[in-house]
Design a protein around this motif. Structure first.
Motif, short mmCIF file in Angstrom:
data_model
loop_
_atom_site.label_atom_id
_atom_site.label_comp_id
_atom_site.label_asym_id
_atom_site.label_seq_id
_atom_site.Cartn_x
_atom_site.Cartn_y
_atom_site.Cartn_z
N GLY A 122 0.65 -1.28 0.17
CA GLY A 122 -0.01 -0.10 0.08
C GLY A 122 0.78 1.42 -0.14
O GLY A 122 0.48 2.30 0.25
N PHE A 123 2.02 1.24 -0.50
CA PHE A 123 3.03 2.32 -0.56
C PHE A 123 2.38 3.39 -1.35
O PHE A 123 2.62 4.64 -1.26
CB PHE A 123 4.40 1.95 -0.89
CG PHE A 123 5.22 0.99 0.15
CD1 PHE A 123 6.19 0.36 -0.56
CD2 PHE A 123 4.96 1.15 1.35
CE1 PHE A 123 6.69 -0.41 0.25
CE2 PHE A 123 5.77 0.43 2.38
CZ PHE A 123 6.63 -0.52 1.86
N PHE A 124 1.56 3.21 -2.42
CA PHE A 124 1.11 4.04 -3.59
C PHE A 124 -0.34 4.19 -3.21
O PHE A 124 -1.14 4.93 -4.22
CB PHE A 124 1.48 3.49 -5.21
CG PHE A 124 2.99 3.29 -4.96
CD1 PHE A 124 3.55 2.03 -4.82
CD2 PHE A 124 3.93 4.28 -5.28
CE1 PHE A 124 4.89 1.85 -5.02
CE2 PHE A 124 5.19 4.09 -5.87
CZ PHE A 124 5.66 2.98 -5.32
N TYR A 131 10.96 1.57 -1.47
CA TYR A 131 10.14 2.26 -2.16
C TYR A 131 10.50 2.34 -3.66
O TYR A 131 9.74 2.16 -4.66
CB TYR A 131 9.86 3.67 -1.54
CG TYR A 131 9.54 3.37 0.10
CD1 TYR A 131 10.43 3.95 0.77
CD2 TYR A 131 8.43 3.04 0.47
CE1 TYR A 131 10.29 3.79 2.22
CE2 TYR A 131 7.98 2.68 1.70
CZ TYR A 131 8.96 3.33 2.72
OH TYR A 131 8.70 3.25 4.02
N ILE A 146 6.21 11.09 6.99
CA ILE A 146 6.97 9.73 6.59
C ILE A 146 8.10 9.97 5.77
O ILE A 146 9.09 9.31 5.66
CB ILE A 146 5.88 8.56 6.00
CG1 ILE A 146 5.30 9.35 4.95
CG2 ILE A 146 5.01 8.27 7.08
CD1 ILE A 146 4.32 8.11 4.16
N ALA A 147 8.14 11.12 4.94
CA ALA A 147 8.96 11.36 3.82
C ALA A 147 9.54 12.78 3.94
O ALA A 147 8.93 13.59 3.09
CB ALA A 147 8.69 11.05 2.41
N VAL A 184 1.81 10.56 -0.41
CA VAL A 184 3.09 10.55 0.57
C VAL A 184 3.08 11.92 1.46
O VAL A 184 2.73 13.04 0.75
CB VAL A 184 4.40 10.42 -0.26
CG1 VAL A 184 5.42 10.16 0.86
CG2 VAL A 184 4.15 9.18 -1.01
N ALA A 236 8.48 8.23 -7.03
CA ALA A 236 9.14 7.56 -6.07
C ALA A 236 10.60 6.96 -6.41
O ALA A 236 11.50 6.98 -5.41
CB ALA A 236 8.28 6.09 -5.79
N TYR A 249 12.60 10.51 -5.48
CA TYR A 249 12.66 10.81 -4.09
C TYR A 249 13.37 9.76 -3.34
O TYR A 249 14.50 9.99 -2.50
CB TYR A 249 11.32 10.99 -3.45
CG TYR A 249 11.44 11.37 -1.74
CD1 TYR A 249 11.27 10.28 -1.04
CD2 TYR A 249 12.00 12.59 -1.43
CE1 TYR A 249 11.41 10.51 0.41
CE2 TYR A 249 11.71 12.89 -0.08
CZ TYR A 249 11.69 11.75 0.88
OH TYR A 249 11.92 11.79 2.17
N ASN A 250 13.21 8.57 -3.44
CA ASN A 250 13.97 7.38 -2.79
C ASN A 250 15.12 7.12 -3.51
O ASN A 250 15.16 6.93 -4.57
CB ASN A 250 12.76 6.24 -2.74
CG ASN A 250 11.56 6.89 -2.05
OD1 ASN A 250 11.50 6.91 -0.93
ND2 ASN A 250 10.44 6.92 -2.97
C1 LIG Z 1 5.71 5.95 -2.57
C2 LIG Z 1 6.61 6.51 -1.53
O1 LIG Z 1 7.59 7.18 -1.88
C3 LIG Z 1 6.55 6.32 -0.18
C4 LIG Z 1 5.44 5.64 0.42
C5 LIG Z 1 5.82 5.40 1.93
C6 LIG Z 1 4.77 5.00 2.77
C7 LIG Z 1 3.50 4.70 2.62
C8 LIG Z 1 2.71 3.87 3.50
C9 LIG Z 1 3.13 3.54 4.53
C10 LIG Z 1 4.50 3.80 4.79
N1 LIG Z 1 5.58 4.43 3.90
C11 LIG Z 1 6.90 6.12 1.96
N2 LIG Z 1 7.74 6.17 3.26
C12 LIG Z 1 8.56 6.88 3.29
C13 LIG Z 1 9.34 7.29 1.98
C14 LIG Z 1 8.56 7.26 0.67
N3 LIG Z 1 7.50 6.65 0.94
#
Ligand SMILES: CC(=O)c1cc(-c2ccccn2)c2ncccn12
Length: 121
Positions: A30-32, A93, A40-41, A36, A83, A86-87
């Motif tokens: 469910g990351f997408f 991710y 969390i980011a 965001v 994604a 950023y990551n």
């Molecule tokens: C999609 C994405 O870049 C993303 C989803 C998450 C995410 C989405 C739901 C639960 C936890 N983490 C996230 N967390 C840290 C850094 C990037 N992300």
């Protein structure tokens, strides 16, 4: 009572919801699923200019903001590329985005869309 033929927007809406249901099932963590956030980011909203996620895309499907599968595919690829921007490549991710992008490109390939059109025809 004449059978009401579904009009174009309804047919497209059905196709896009079907495609999204397949792609969302691949996003097992469910990351997408939702936007965001900066909690969390850290710094996400200043790094990513055009954020998009599946819930936003579904709202746009319902509002008939996509006029073709290609329109929808642009947002889907943007979501995956965000994604992968950023990551870092060694993160889950980034890896999940890369996998999802590949699956989406197959799901929305010319061949698959021809088959879908033929089955609707
Ligand atoms: C999609 C994405 O870049 C993303 C989803 C998450 C995410 C989405 C739901 C639960 C936890 N983490 C996230 N967390 C840290 C850094 C990037 N992300």
């Amino acid at each position: 009572l004449l059978m009401r033929q579904a009009d174009e927007p309804t047919i497209l809406k059905g196709c896009l919801k079907y495609i999204q249901s397949i792609l969302q099932r691949k996003d097992i963590n469910g990351f997408f699923a939702y936007p965001v956030n900066d909690v969390i980011a850290p710094g996400y909203s200043s790094i990513i200019q055009h954020p998009v996620d599946f819930s936003t895309m579904l709202t746009k499907i319902e509002a008939e903001e996509y006029h073709s599968v290609m329109d929808y595919k642009k947002d889907f690829e943007l979501m995956c590329n965000n994604a992968m921007t950023y990551n870092r490549p060694d993160t889950i991710y980034y890896k999940e985005a890369k996998k999802l992008l590949y699956i989406g490109r197959k799901q929305m390939s010319k061949e698959k869309l021809m088959i879908m059109k033929r089955n609707l025809g």
